[in-house]
Design an enzyme around this catalytic site. Sequence first.
Site, PDB file in Angstrom:
ATOM      1  CG  ASP A 182      54.306  27.315  41.067  1.00  0.00           C
ATOM      2  OD1 ASP A 182      55.237  26.817  41.303  1.00  0.00           O
ATOM      3  OD2 ASP A 182      53.023  26.450  40.302  1.00  0.00           O
ATOM      4  CD  GLU A 266      59.304  26.150  40.263  1.00  0.00           C
ATOM      5  OE1 GLU A 266      59.384  25.470  41.098  1.00  0.00           O
ATOM      6  OE2 GLU A 266      58.267  25.848  38.822  1.00  0.00           O
ATOM      7  CB  CYS A 333      55.830  28.159  55.707  1.00  0.00           C
ATOM      8  SG  CYS A 333      55.033  29.741  56.078  1.00  0.00           S
ATOM      9  CB  CYS A 336      57.320  30.885  59.524  1.00  0.00           C
ATOM     10  SG  CYS A 336      56.928  29.142  59.484  1.00  0.00           S
ATOM     11  CB  CYS A 352      52.340  26.692  57.703  1.00  0.00           C
ATOM     12  SG  CYS A 352      54.099  26.334  58.151  1.00  0.00           S
ATOM     13  CB  CYS A 355      53.060  29.568  61.200  1.00  0.00           C
ATOM     14  SG  CYS A 355      53.708  30.119  59.476  1.00  0.00           S
ATOM     15  CG  ASP A 362      49.345  26.102  42.088  1.00  0.00           C
ATOM     16  OD1 ASP A 362      50.311  25.267  42.024  1.00  0.00           O
ATOM     17  OD2 ASP A 362      47.834  25.853  40.994  1.00  0.00           O
TER      18      ASP A 362
END
Length: 402
Positions: A182, A266, A333, A336, A352, A355, A362
């Site tokens: 990232d 990315e 997330c 989940c 999140c 959850c 990052d």
Amino acid sequence: MQRLQAYRFELKLNGEQQRLMRRFAGSCRHVYNKALALQQARHEAGEKKLGYAALCKALTEWKARPETLWLNETPSQALQQALKNLEHAYKNFFEKRANFPRFKKKGQSDSFRYPQGIKLDQGNSRIFLPKLGWLRYRNSRDVLGEVKNATVSQSGGKWFVSIQTEREVDQPLPQGEAVGIDMGIARFATLSDGRHIEPLNSFKKHQQQLARYQRAMSRKVKFSNNWKKAKAQIQRIHTRIANTRKDFLHKASCQISQNHAMIAIEDLQVRNMSKSAKGNSEQHGKRVKQKSGLNRSILDQGWCEFRRQLEYKAAWNGGFVVAVPPQYTSQTCPCCGHVSKDNRQVQTKFACVECAYEENADLVGAINILARGHRVLACGESVQSGRSVKQEPTEATQAIVA
């Protein structure tokens, strides 16, 4: 496997050699600009764009004209390579990899290329270039492989030669496992295994010094000797910034490519991310100063160059790079799968709302990028820019990332 590699050295020149190089670079720049103007004129007249062969015929006519007889002093192949550069620029534009070709300016595009006729004497640290003779260079490392071409360029008041070679090497076995990366500003790169690389911020460190010299140059008479000295000092600072950033990116990309078989990153559109927020006379932009600082920080990282280095170095080490869509990687997330912008209410922390999973934002992005990289390989998920994976996984790499 065939391995193409370039070796760049600083040339040690006398005054006459520097004058010849400036003359050759000026001739190549003139041919490039003249060919570009010709192509634009034909386009406005509704005529078809000329190909490389037709431009070479036009070059022969230009060299025979009385007003441009000085083009004959430059090696013909170097002038033809300028036309090839223009053809390549058009190709990049039509394939949406670059902007429309622009006219070259003196002092910013001083370079020319020799496709053949090069002789390299590494024992005596010298290189032979047509119409220039034997030139000495700073021999910092051995050149491996067969010499294919040589490009002479000027940067920061110094002349350099880049020697491209080709050699046969054994297919290397990939080392390490898959990793997701990232990219960011607070952290230059965060890896999915928990490690991260701190940013260098080369421009930011030299920003005040650069601004001071720029103010000093603005107070001098334009094109005077003092103005030229101040401009040369500013060019040296820019060269130092670029070299420092390049050294940092090479070290970071080497470390990652040598220790990982698959690298997921990315597919960022840096050009869109760093667009100005100034707006126009009818619709003014908002938070222009803040966006300008963000754009400066983004461009200071060198994300595109980092990706380019990762791609070819991963191939050299038996691995490969896969680009993934960047949408919602920092809002998903990994526990989940819940996607919401509320998951990242704080810039550096991911929490999140479904959850209650908490982690560094990052790191969560890097984990999601790795997972998405596996989906891209398995299902062929498209990427933002339309560019496909540049290196296909080998059999040895497939066994590791499976």
